[in-house]
Scaffold this motif. Structure first.
Motif, PDB file in Angstrom:
ATOM      1  N   GLU A  69       0.896   3.660   2.075  1.00  0.00           N
ATOM      2  CA  GLU A  69       1.380   3.874   3.440  1.00  0.00           C
ATOM      3  C   GLU A  69       2.620   3.015   3.737  1.00  0.00           C
ATOM      4  O   GLU A  69       3.624   3.506   4.248  1.00  0.00           O
ATOM      5  CB  GLU A  69       0.256   3.474   4.417  1.00  0.00           C
ATOM      6  N   THR A  70       2.536   1.727   3.381  1.00  0.00           N
ATOM      7  CA  THR A  70       3.646   0.803   3.614  1.00  0.00           C
ATOM      8  C   THR A  70       4.886   1.235   2.840  1.00  0.00           C
ATOM      9  O   THR A  70       5.999   1.224   3.368  1.00  0.00           O
ATOM     10  CB  THR A  70       3.245  -0.634   3.177  1.00  0.00           C
ATOM     11  N   SER A 105       0.854  -1.193   0.000  1.00  0.00           N
ATOM     12  CA  SER A 105       0.000   0.000   0.000  1.00  0.00           C
ATOM     13  C   SER A 105       0.888   1.240   0.000  1.00  0.00           C
ATOM     14  O   SER A 105       2.081   1.169   0.302  1.00  0.00           O
ATOM     15  CB  SER A 105      -0.889   0.006   1.245  1.00  0.00           C
ATOM     16  N   LYS A 132       6.424   4.327   4.545  1.00  0.00           N
ATOM     17  CA  LYS A 132       7.067   3.990   5.818  1.00  0.00           C
ATOM     18  C   LYS A 132       8.403   3.270   5.581  1.00  0.00           C
ATOM     19  O   LYS A 132       9.406   3.594   6.211  1.00  0.00           O
ATOM     20  CB  LYS A 132       6.141   3.100   6.664  1.00  0.00           C
TER      21      LYS A 132
END
Length: 193
Positions: A183-184, A181, A187
């Motif tokens: 987000e992943t 994703s 990060k």
């Protein structure tokens, strides 16, 4: 010597065609890719490559100049003959072969019948620089269109990271985890940058 042949399609098989050009029937060896591109109409034009050996003159036909150019590059590699090059262009599209070489995807090249790991590596080593130069491919932006990747990259740029570095980090993450994703990706990229 013969750049293309334009004439009447007399015979069409998955591995060869015969084109009548002003009363002369030219037998052309073709790839499955070209076979799938040939329209079922009377008049066709194929780009050609004539290979001359001691015992034969063999004509190869291609639906596009790009496929013919890829064929020429492939046969320039030691250990890759016309038959193997044709098999490669029958198994993959010219674009897939080009991207496989540019991305150093040994598994993709090796997946072609008759190509072992050493031959696949040789193809990549011999042709990568040529492919990147001829097709003007940026080494970093080789992955397919991926909206998650694009979103993550723009977020990282907003955070002040250099695009090339961010792209390398994101590509590395996506190689390990293609369905990550946004987000992943962000990060993990932040940890690596």
């Amino acid at each position: 010597m013969i750049s293309h042949i334009h004439g009447k399609l007399v015979e069409k098989n998955p591995t060869d065609v015969v084109i009548d050009c002003h009363g002369v029937g030219y037998f052309l060896n073709i790839s499955l890719h070209t076979y799938s591109q040939i329209p079922d109409q009377e008049n066709i034009k194929l780009y050609t490559q004539l290979l001359v050996k001691e015992d034969s003159h063999t004509l190869y036909g291609f639906s596009s100049i790009a496929e013919r150019d890829m064929f020429k590059l492939l046969i320039s590699v030691s250990g890759i003959g016309a038959g193997t090059a044709r098999t490669m262009l029958s198994s993959l599209t010219p674009k897939q072969v080009r991207e496989g070489i540019a991305k150093e995807d040994v598994a993709l090249i090796q997946s072609i019948k008759g190509i072992g790991i050493k031959t696949a590596q040789r193809v990549i080593i011999d042709l990568k620089d040529k492919v990147l130069k001829i097709y003007d491919i940026d080494e970093v932006s080789l992955s397919t269109n991926n909206t998650n990747k694009d979103e993550a990259l723009s977020a990282l740029e907003v955070l002040g990271f250099v695009k090339k570095q961010a792209e390398r980090a994101v590509d590395k993450i996506l190689k390990a985890e293609p369905d990550a994703s946004v987000e992943t990706i962000i990060k993990q990229a932040l940890k690596n940058l």
